[in-house]
Design a protein around this motif. Structure first.
Motif, PDB file in Angstrom:
ATOM      1  N   GLY A 150       0.828  -1.206   0.000  1.00 38.86           N
ATOM      2  CA  GLY A 150       0.000   0.000   0.000  1.00 38.86           C
ATOM      3  C   GLY A 150       0.855   1.245   0.000  1.00 38.86           C
ATOM      4  O   GLY A 150       1.991   1.244  -0.478  1.00 38.86           O
ATOM      5  N   GLU A 151       0.317   2.329   0.552  1.00 38.17           N
ATOM      6  CA  GLU A 151       1.025   3.596   0.610  1.00 38.17           C
ATOM      7  C   GLU A 151       2.018   3.612   1.773  1.00 38.17           C
ATOM      8  O   GLU A 151       1.797   2.990   2.801  1.00 38.17           O
ATOM      9  N   GLY A 152       3.100   4.360   1.589  1.00 42.15           N
ATOM     10  CA  GLY A 152       4.052   4.551   2.657  1.00 42.15           C
ATOM     11  C   GLY A 152       5.031   3.394   2.792  1.00 42.15           C
ATOM     12  O   GLY A 152       4.823   2.313   2.235  1.00 42.15           O
ATOM     13  N   PRO A 153       6.108   3.617   3.544  1.00 48.27           N
ATOM     14  CA  PRO A 153       7.117   2.574   3.729  1.00 48.27           C
ATOM     15  C   PRO A 153       6.603   1.449   4.607  1.00 48.27           C
ATOM     16  O   PRO A 153       5.774   1.671   5.494  1.00 48.27           O
ATOM     17  N   PRO A 154       7.075   0.230   4.375  1.00 51.13           N
ATOM     18  CA  PRO A 154       6.652  -0.887   5.229  1.00 51.13           C
ATOM     19  C   PRO A 154       7.247  -0.764   6.623  1.00 51.13           C
ATOM     20  O   PRO A 154       8.356  -0.257   6.795  1.00 51.13           O
ATOM     21  N   ALA A 155       6.507  -1.231   7.606  1.00 48.57           N
ATOM     22  CA  ALA A 155       7.049  -1.302   8.963  1.00 48.57           C
ATOM     23  C   ALA A 155       8.192  -2.302   8.994  1.00 48.57           C
ATOM     24  O   ALA A 155       8.225  -3.260   8.218  1.00 48.57           O
ATOM     25  N   ALA A 156       9.134  -2.082   9.896  1.00 48.45           N
ATOM     26  CA  ALA A 156      10.319  -2.932   9.960  1.00 48.45           C
ATOM     27  C   ALA A 156       9.953  -4.398  10.168  1.00 48.45           C
ATOM     28  O   ALA A 156      10.520  -5.294   9.535  1.00 48.45           O
ATOM     29  N   ALA A 157       8.989  -4.658  11.041  1.00 48.80           N
ATOM     30  CA  ALA A 157       8.614  -6.051  11.323  1.00 48.80           C
ATOM     31  C   ALA A 157       7.993  -6.707  10.094  1.00 48.80           C
ATOM     32  O   ALA A 157       8.277  -7.875   9.791  1.00 48.80           O
ATOM     33  N   ASP A 158       7.159  -5.956   9.366  1.00 49.99           N
ATOM     34  CA  ASP A 158       6.533  -6.506   8.163  1.00 49.99           C
ATOM     35  C   ASP A 158       7.580  -6.764   7.080  1.00 49.99           C
ATOM     36  O   ASP A 158       7.523  -7.784   6.376  1.00 49.99           O
ATOM     37  N   LEU A 159       8.527  -5.835   6.946  1.00 48.14           N
ATOM     38  CA  LEU A 159       9.571  -6.005   5.941  1.00 48.14           C
ATOM     39  C   LEU A 159      10.474  -7.180   6.293  1.00 48.14           C
ATOM     40  O   LEU A 159      10.865  -7.959   5.416  1.00 48.14           O
ATOM     41  N   ALA A 160      10.793  -7.335   7.566  1.00 49.44           N
ATOM     42  CA  ALA A 160      11.615  -8.467   8.001  1.00 49.44           C
ATOM     43  C   ALA A 160      10.912  -9.789   7.730  1.00 49.44           C
ATOM     44  O   ALA A 160      11.542 -10.774   7.316  1.00 49.44           O
ATOM     45  N   ARG A 161       9.595  -9.819   7.963  1.00 50.50           N
ATOM     46  CA  ARG A 161       8.838 -11.034   7.690  1.00 50.50           C
ATOM     47  C   ARG A 161       8.850 -11.368   6.191  1.00 50.50           C
ATOM     48  O   ARG A 161       9.042 -12.531   5.804  1.00 50.50           O
ATOM     49  N   LEU A 162       8.677 -10.335   5.355  1.00 56.03           N
ATOM     50  CA  LEU A 162       8.697 -10.554   3.911  1.00 56.03           C
ATOM     51  C   LEU A 162      10.078 -11.022   3.452  1.00 56.03           C
ATOM     52  O   LEU A 162      10.192 -11.967   2.664  1.00 56.03           O
ATOM     53  N   ALA A 163      11.124 -10.378   3.956  1.00 51.94           N
ATOM     54  CA  ALA A 163      12.477 -10.801   3.606  1.00 51.94           C
ATOM     55  C   ALA A 163      12.723 -12.242   4.034  1.00 51.94           C
ATOM     56  O   ALA A 163      13.387 -13.016   3.332  1.00 51.94           O
ATOM     57  N   GLY A 164      12.170 -12.622   5.184  1.00 50.64           N
ATOM     58  CA  GLY A 164      12.322 -13.996   5.655  1.00 50.64           C
ATOM     59  C   GLY A 164      11.623 -15.004   4.765  1.00 50.64           C
ATOM     60  O   GLY A 164      12.117 -16.126   4.579  1.00 50.64           O
ATOM     61  N   GLU A 165      10.473 -14.620   4.201  1.00 53.79           N
ATOM     62  CA  GLU A 165       9.764 -15.519   3.286  1.00 53.79           C
ATOM     63  C   GLU A 165      10.585 -15.761   2.026  1.00 53.79           C
ATOM     64  O   GLU A 165      10.620 -16.886   1.501  1.00 53.79           O
ATOM     65  N   TYR A 166      11.238 -14.722   1.524  1.00 54.20           N
ATOM     66  CA  TYR A 166      12.120 -14.913   0.375  1.00 54.20           C
ATOM     67  C   TYR A 166      13.344 -15.735   0.765  1.00 54.20           C
ATOM     68  O   TYR A 166      13.766 -16.640   0.035  1.00 54.20           O
ATOM     69  N   ALA A 167      13.914 -15.436   1.929  1.00 53.77           N
ATOM     70  CA  ALA A 167      15.106 -16.156   2.370  1.00 53.77           C
ATOM     71  C   ALA A 167      14.840 -17.646   2.533  1.00 53.77           C
ATOM     72  O   ALA A 167      15.731 -18.480   2.289  1.00 53.77           O
ATOM     73  N   ALA A 168      13.631 -17.989   2.924  1.00 50.48           N
ATOM     74  CA  ALA A 168      13.283 -19.404   3.082  1.00 50.48           C
ATOM     75  C   ALA A 168      13.364 -20.157   1.760  1.00 50.48           C
ATOM     76  O   ALA A 168      13.517 -21.384   1.741  1.00 50.48           O
ATOM     77  N   GLU A 169      13.283 -19.428   0.643  1.00 51.54           N
ATOM     78  CA  GLU A 169      13.423 -20.022  -0.694  1.00 51.54           C
ATOM     79  C   GLU A 169      14.833 -19.816  -1.256  1.00 51.54           C
ATOM     80  O   GLU A 169      15.082 -20.065  -2.432  1.00 51.54           O
ATOM     81  N   GLY A 170      15.744 -19.312  -0.405  1.00 46.26           N
ATOM     82  CA  GLY A 170      17.112 -19.084  -0.843  1.00 46.26           C
ATOM     83  C   GLY A 170      17.304 -17.802  -1.625  1.00 46.26           C
ATOM     84  O   GLY A 170      18.292 -17.652  -2.353  1.00 46.26           O
ATOM     85  N   LEU A 217      12.057   5.017   5.818  1.00 42.76           N
ATOM     86  CA  LEU A 217      12.239   3.807   5.025  1.00 42.76           C
ATOM     87  C   LEU A 217      13.592   3.169   5.311  1.00 42.76           C
ATOM     88  O   LEU A 217      13.690   1.944   5.488  1.00 42.76           O
ATOM     89  N   LEU A 218      14.637   3.976   5.384  1.00 45.16           N
ATOM     90  CA  LEU A 218      15.978   3.444   5.636  1.00 45.16           C
ATOM     91  C   LEU A 218      16.054   2.757   6.994  1.00 45.16           C
ATOM     92  O   LEU A 218      16.699   1.716   7.132  1.00 45.16           O
ATOM     93  N   GLU A 219      15.387   3.330   7.986  1.00 41.21           N
ATOM     94  CA  GLU A 219      15.381   2.702   9.312  1.00 41.21           C
ATOM     95  C   GLU A 219      14.732   1.322   9.253  1.00 41.21           C
ATOM     96  O   GLU A 219      15.254   0.354   9.828  1.00 41.21           O
ATOM     97  N   SER A 220      13.596   1.218   8.564  1.00 36.17           N
ATOM     98  CA  SER A 220      12.930  -0.083   8.426  1.00 36.17           C
ATOM     99  C   SER A 220      13.812  -1.067   7.685  1.00 36.17           C
ATOM    100  O   SER A 220      13.930  -2.240   8.066  1.00 36.17           O
ATOM    101  N   MET A 221      14.454  -0.598   6.611  1.00 39.13           N
ATOM    102  CA  MET A 221      15.313  -1.470   5.823  1.00 39.13           C
ATOM    103  C   MET A 221      16.504  -1.961   6.645  1.00 39.13           C
ATOM    104  O   MET A 221      16.866  -3.141   6.605  1.00 39.13           O
ATOM    105  N   GLY A 222      17.111  -1.041   7.386  1.00 34.44           N
ATOM    106  CA  GLY A 222      18.254  -1.430   8.195  1.00 34.44           C
ATOM    107  C   GLY A 222      17.887  -2.470   9.240  1.00 34.44           C
ATOM    108  O   GLY A 222      18.608  -3.453   9.443  1.00 34.44           O
ATOM    109  N   THR A 223      16.741  -2.278   9.890  1.00 35.88           N
ATOM    110  CA  THR A 223      16.285  -3.229  10.902  1.00 35.88           C
ATOM    111  C   THR A 223      15.975  -4.586  10.281  1.00 35.88           C
ATOM    112  O   THR A 223      16.254  -5.638  10.872  1.00 35.88           O
ATOM    113  N   ALA A 224      15.401  -4.565   9.056  1.00 37.82           N
ATOM    114  CA  ALA A 224      15.015  -5.812   8.383  1.00 37.82           C
ATOM    115  C   ALA A 224      16.168  -6.456   7.624  1.00 37.82           C
ATOM    116  O   ALA A 224      16.016  -7.570   7.116  1.00 37.82           O
ATOM    117  N   GLY A 225      17.290  -5.762   7.519  1.00 36.23           N
ATOM    118  CA  GLY A 225      18.456  -6.335   6.847  1.00 36.23           C
ATOM    119  C   GLY A 225      18.397  -6.269   5.335  1.00 36.23           C
ATOM    120  O   GLY A 225      19.013  -7.094   4.652  1.00 36.23           O
TER     121      GLY A 225
END
Length: 289
Positions: free
Chosen positions: A39-59, A91-99
């Motif tokens: 949606g609109e605006g930057p993703p929350a750090a926790a949501d972005l970390a969860r999404l990154a984890g879903e991709y990471a689970a597939e390598g 956005l950068l803060e969320s990205m940094g927290t989510a790796g």
């Protein structure tokens, strides 16, 4: 071997994105901020970390996010500039927290009226990038900036890009090197890759024709007349693909090479991307330093 990444072929359909990466053995992906947040605006750090984890689970590593373009008004007006910096800072803060390590960055591409406007906006651009670098360094995220290709834009070629990097220096600020834009700007692609060296954070591979060898297909004629170039299958246009890949190997490039603006196959963009990934892997295998 060079590492290949992709811009999400299916947007916010993350399941299909992951399936594409799995089936093509691609291990890095870039998403737009809107596709990452849903949606609109930057993703929350926790949501972005969860999404990154879903991709990471597939390598697959979520390597970068692409935010909306920075409006040119940010370089003319201090208040607009501060608001834009506050937004990208969140956005950068969320990205940094989510790796998520890179932000894939574009400026607006409004044409300039004259050299006076260029000079006035340039100082604001430098001030913006100094503030941007400060926030990026604090978040542990790197800024990878893409330039345009015609002289009446603020950031449009190797000369203007290196000037910006020199006037707003930061180890967290570098270049998204685009073969197509650099070619059309009149730059020397191989020489510039070698000169940039480790300031190249991301690499856009694309091939273009500015002078088509034959008639332009009817479905592409309006685009060619408007833009002055056509996207063509890699290895068939004016870009020195082999020379660029060799130069990347000479500088020891450790980032990803991202195919960009490749033609579709039978109207299927994902099929065109898969073909392009195969072309790049084959070229990589035969290129020696």
């Amino acid at each position: 071997m060079l590492d290949i990444g992709v811009f999400a072929p299916f947007g916010a359909d993350h399941e299909r994105n992951r399936a594409f990466c799995r089936d093509t053995a691609v291990r890095h992906i870039v998403l737009s901020v809107s596709d990452a947040s849903g949606g609109e605006g930057p993703p929350a750090a926790a949501d972005l970390a969860r999404l990154a984890g879903e991709y990471a689970a597939e390598g697959v590593t979520l390597a970068a996010l692409t935010p909306p373009r920075v409006p040119q008004q940010a370089f003319a007006d201090a208040g607009t500039r501060e608001r834009e910096l506050e937004s990208i800072g969140r956005l950068l803060e969320s990205m940094g927290t989510a790796g998520v390590p890179y932000v894939h960055f574009y400026l607006n591409v409004d044409p300039l009226s004259d050299d006076g406007e260029r000079a006035a906006l340039w100082q604001g651009l430098v001030e913006y990038y100094r503030g941007l670098a400060e926030r990026a360094e604090a978040a542990g995220v790197k800024i990878s900036t893409h330039h345009y290709h015609v002289p009446d834009r603020l950031l449009w070629n190797y000369e203007s890009m290196t000037r910006l990097l020199d006037e707003a220096p930061s180890a967290n600020s570098g270049v998204t090197f685009c073969q197509g834009k650099s070619l059309m700007a009149g730059d020397d692609l191989v020489a510039n890759i070698l000169d940039y060296g480790d300031r190249i954070f991301m690499f856009h591979a694309r091939d273009v024709e500015t002078e088509p060898a034959g008639p332009v297909p009817a479905e592409l004629r309006e685009r060619f007349e408007r833009l002055g170039y056509l996207e063509v299958a890699f290895g068939t246009g004016e870009v020195d693909m082999a020379g660029c890949f060799r130069a990347l190997k000479r500088i020891g490039y450790k980032g990803q090479v991202y195919p960009e603006h490749y033609p579709s196959i039978a109207g299927d963009s994902a099929a065109g991307l898969a073909w392009t990934v195969g072309y790049m892997r084959a070229l990589d295998q035969v290129i020696e330093v």
